[in-house]
Design a protein around this motif. Structure first.
Motif, PDB file in Angstrom:
ATOM      1  N   ALA A 204      46.199  47.800  29.455  1.00  0.00           N
ATOM      2  CA  ALA A 204      47.022  48.832  30.087  1.00  0.00           C
ATOM      3  C   ALA A 204      46.394  49.329  31.393  1.00  0.00           C
ATOM      4  O   ALA A 204      47.105  49.727  32.315  1.00  0.00           O
ATOM      5  CB  ALA A 204      47.234  50.001  29.124  1.00  0.00           C
ATOM      6  N   LYS A 205      45.069  49.282  31.466  1.00  0.00           N
ATOM      7  CA  LYS A 205      44.356  49.690  32.684  1.00  0.00           C
ATOM      8  C   LYS A 205      44.300  48.568  33.721  1.00  0.00           C
ATOM      9  O   LYS A 205      43.781  48.773  34.814  1.00  0.00           O
ATOM     10  CB  LYS A 205      42.923  50.100  32.340  1.00  0.00           C
ATOM     11  N   GLY A 206      44.780  47.375  33.353  1.00  0.00           N
ATOM     12  CA  GLY A 206      44.752  46.251  34.284  1.00  0.00           C
ATOM     13  C   GLY A 206      43.436  45.504  34.316  1.00  0.00           C
ATOM     14  O   GLY A 206      43.184  44.710  35.229  1.00  0.00           O
ATOM     15  N   LEU A 207      42.569  45.728  33.317  1.00  0.00           N
ATOM     16  CA  LEU A 207      41.292  45.016  33.256  1.00  0.00           C
ATOM     17  C   LEU A 207      41.513  43.584  32.765  1.00  0.00           C
ATOM     18  O   LEU A 207      42.453  43.314  32.013  1.00  0.00           O
ATOM     19  CB  LEU A 207      40.328  45.744  32.308  1.00  0.00           C
ATOM     20  N   ARG A 208      40.638  42.694  33.169  1.00  0.00           N
ATOM     21  CA  ARG A 208      40.724  41.304  32.700  1.00  0.00           C
ATOM     22  C   ARG A 208      40.272  41.236  31.246  1.00  0.00           C
ATOM     23  O   ARG A 208      39.251  41.837  30.877  1.00  0.00           O
ATOM     24  CB  ARG A 208      39.848  40.390  33.554  1.00  0.00           C
ATOM     25  N   VAL A 209      41.034  40.510  30.438  1.00  0.00           N
ATOM     26  CA  VAL A 209      40.716  40.321  29.032  1.00  0.00           C
ATOM     27  C   VAL A 209      40.882  38.841  28.717  1.00  0.00           C
ATOM     28  O   VAL A 209      41.904  38.241  29.058  1.00  0.00           O
ATOM     29  CB  VAL A 209      41.655  41.153  28.114  1.00  0.00           C
ATOM     30  N   ARG A 210      39.878  38.257  28.098  1.00  0.00           N
ATOM     31  CA  ARG A 210      39.953  36.868  27.649  1.00  0.00           C
ATOM     32  C   ARG A 210      39.644  36.855  26.157  1.00  0.00           C
ATOM     33  O   ARG A 210      38.889  37.701  25.655  1.00  0.00           O
ATOM     34  CB  ARG A 210      38.949  35.974  28.385  1.00  0.00           C
ATOM     35  N   ARG A 211      40.209  35.881  25.470  1.00  0.00           N
ATOM     36  CA  ARG A 211      39.992  35.767  24.022  1.00  0.00           C
ATOM     37  C   ARG A 211      39.507  34.371  23.707  1.00  0.00           C
ATOM     38  O   ARG A 211      39.969  33.387  24.266  1.00  0.00           O
ATOM     39  CB  ARG A 211      41.290  36.038  23.267  1.00  0.00           C
ATOM     40  N   GLN A 212      38.557  34.302  22.786  1.00  0.00           N
ATOM     41  CA  GLN A 212      38.123  33.024  22.251  1.00  0.00           C
ATOM     42  C   GLN A 212      38.048  33.185  20.741  1.00  0.00           C
ATOM     43  O   GLN A 212      37.196  33.914  20.223  1.00  0.00           O
ATOM     44  CB  GLN A 212      36.759  32.609  22.805  1.00  0.00           C
ATOM     45  N   GLY A 213      38.971  32.499  20.057  1.00  0.00           N
ATOM     46  CA  GLY A 213      39.020  32.670  18.608  1.00  0.00           C
ATOM     47  C   GLY A 213      39.285  34.124  18.274  1.00  0.00           C
ATOM     48  O   GLY A 213      40.240  34.724  18.747  1.00  0.00           O
ATOM     49  N   ASP A 214      38.384  34.715  17.489  1.00  0.00           N
ATOM     50  CA  ASP A 214      38.578  36.092  17.048  1.00  0.00           C
ATOM     51  C   ASP A 214      37.729  37.095  17.821  1.00  0.00           C
ATOM     52  O   ASP A 214      37.437  38.181  17.335  1.00  0.00           O
ATOM     53  CB  ASP A 214      38.290  36.196  15.552  1.00  0.00           C
ATOM     54  N   VAL A 215      37.357  36.746  19.060  1.00  0.00           N
ATOM     55  CA  VAL A 215      36.579  37.649  19.901  1.00  0.00           C
ATOM     56  C   VAL A 215      37.266  37.831  21.243  1.00  0.00           C
ATOM     57  O   VAL A 215      37.690  36.861  21.874  1.00  0.00           O
ATOM     58  CB  VAL A 215      35.138  37.116  20.114  1.00  0.00           C
ATOM     59  N   TYR A 216      37.364  39.087  21.660  1.00  0.00           N
ATOM     60  CA  TYR A 216      37.898  39.415  22.980  1.00  0.00           C
ATOM     61  C   TYR A 216      36.743  39.782  23.896  1.00  0.00           C
ATOM     62  O   TYR A 216      35.793  40.471  23.472  1.00  0.00           O
ATOM     63  CB  TYR A 216      38.844  40.618  22.899  1.00  0.00           C
ATOM     64  N   ALA A 217      36.817  39.344  25.142  1.00  0.00           N
ATOM     65  CA  ALA A 217      35.868  39.736  26.185  1.00  0.00           C
ATOM     66  C   ALA A 217      36.644  40.604  27.173  1.00  0.00           C
ATOM     67  O   ALA A 217      37.630  40.152  27.756  1.00  0.00           O
ATOM     68  CB  ALA A 217      35.297  38.508  26.880  1.00  0.00           C
ATOM     69  N   ILE A 218      36.207  41.843  27.333  1.00  0.00           N
ATOM     70  CA  ILE A 218      36.908  42.815  28.165  1.00  0.00           C
ATOM     71  C   ILE A 218      36.058  43.115  29.399  1.00  0.00           C
ATOM     72  O   ILE A 218      34.864  43.408  29.287  1.00  0.00           O
ATOM     73  CB  ILE A 218      37.151  44.120  27.386  1.00  0.00           C
ATOM     74  N   GLU A 219      36.690  43.067  30.555  1.00  0.00           N
ATOM     75  CA  GLU A 219      36.000  43.403  31.798  1.00  0.00           C
ATOM     76  C   GLU A 219      35.438  44.815  31.708  1.00  0.00           C
ATOM     77  O   GLU A 219      36.097  45.733  31.207  1.00  0.00           O
ATOM     78  CB  GLU A 219      36.993  43.303  32.957  1.00  0.00           C
ATOM     79  N   THR A 220      34.214  44.987  32.197  1.00  0.00           N
ATOM     80  CA  THR A 220      33.562  46.292  32.149  1.00  0.00           C
ATOM     81  C   THR A 220      32.683  46.459  33.379  1.00  0.00           C
ATOM     82  O   THR A 220      32.747  45.666  34.311  1.00  0.00           O
ATOM     83  CB  THR A 220      32.745  46.448  30.843  1.00  0.00           C
ATOM     84  N   THR A 221      31.827  47.468  33.374  1.00  0.00           N
ATOM     85  CA  THR A 221      30.889  47.705  34.479  1.00  0.00           C
ATOM     86  C   THR A 221      29.572  46.982  34.200  1.00  0.00           C
ATOM     87  O   THR A 221      29.288  46.604  33.058  1.00  0.00           O
ATOM     88  CB  THR A 221      30.612  49.206  34.629  1.00  0.00           C
ATOM     89  N   LYS A 222      28.760  46.837  35.223  1.00  0.00           N
ATOM     90  CA  LYS A 222      27.458  46.170  35.046  1.00  0.00           C
ATOM     91  C   LYS A 222      26.594  46.898  34.020  1.00  0.00           C
ATOM     92  O   LYS A 222      25.839  46.277  33.284  1.00  0.00           O
ATOM     93  CB  LYS A 222      26.723  46.063  36.373  1.00  0.00           C
ATOM     94  N   ALA A 223      26.696  48.212  33.973  1.00  0.00           N
ATOM     95  CA  ALA A 223      25.894  49.001  33.030  1.00  0.00           C
ATOM     96  C   ALA A 223      26.224  48.668  31.572  1.00  0.00           C
ATOM     97  O   ALA A 223      25.377  48.828  30.691  1.00  0.00           O
ATOM     98  CB  ALA A 223      26.107  50.491  33.281  1.00  0.00           C
TER      99      ALA A 223
END
Length: 175
Positions: free
Chosen positions: A95-114
């Motif tokens: 909803a915030k427009g962040l990049r989200v990728r999925r592999q199997g049952d895990v999602y990788a969500i764009e975040t900050t370097k911290a």
């Protein structure tokens, strides 16, 4: 049905009034929602109760075969199953427009370097995050091979959960 049975799921509801088998009730983009409902017998001393089963089934991301995830028996559409399976953190990120990728049952969500790599310590056993190469690897126990997922931007990880197979309401990793 073979994949559901292989994973320990039920493919029928057996009761006093006969056996009800799973059947396809919805299809969308290669995924299928399989559903059954009927009166289930829980022993001779207990009256039959209404029961329902639903599974989302489809080809896996690696093209190595089918997968199946158990969802609530009240779910009767592919869209409903996908919505139920998608974690709230993923929905908020999208909803915030962040990049989200999925592999199997895990999602990788764009975040900050911290926060880069947050959640990697809690990845399911079949996943491995290689922070130096920026690849998420997925090697399920059944031998299926998934392509490594390259994630060049900072990410945090969120696992997908589903109902475990069998007669239970507990949740576990969906793969």
């Amino acid at each position: 049905m073979d994949e559901i049975e292989r994973r320990g799921g039920e493919t029928e509801i057996e009761g006093n009034y006969g056996t009800v088998y799973l059947e396809m009730v919805d299809r969308h983009e290669g995924m299928v929602l399989i559903h059954a409902e009927g009166w289930r017998t829980y022993g001779h001393r207990h009256p039959a109760r209404w029961a329902s089963l639903s599974y989302l089934w489809g080809p896996d991301d690696a093209g190595a075969g089918p997968w199946a995830a158990r969802v609530p028996g009240t779910v009767t559409t592919v869209a409903g199953a996908l919505s139920w399976l998608t974690p709230a953190k993923v929905k908020r990120a999208e909803a915030k427009g962040l990049r989200v990728r999925r592999q199997g049952d895990v999602y990788a969500i764009e975040t900050t370097k911290a926060h880069d790599g947050k959640g990697a310590d809690w990845l399911p056993e079949s996943h491995m995050w290689r922070s130096t190469t920026r690849y998420l690897l997925h090697r399920p126990k059944d031998g299926r091979r998934h392509r490594p997922l390259r994630l060049p931007w900072p990410v945090r990880f969120v696992p997908q959960t589903a109902y475990t197979m069998g007669r239970t309401s507990t949740r576990a990793n969906a793969d």
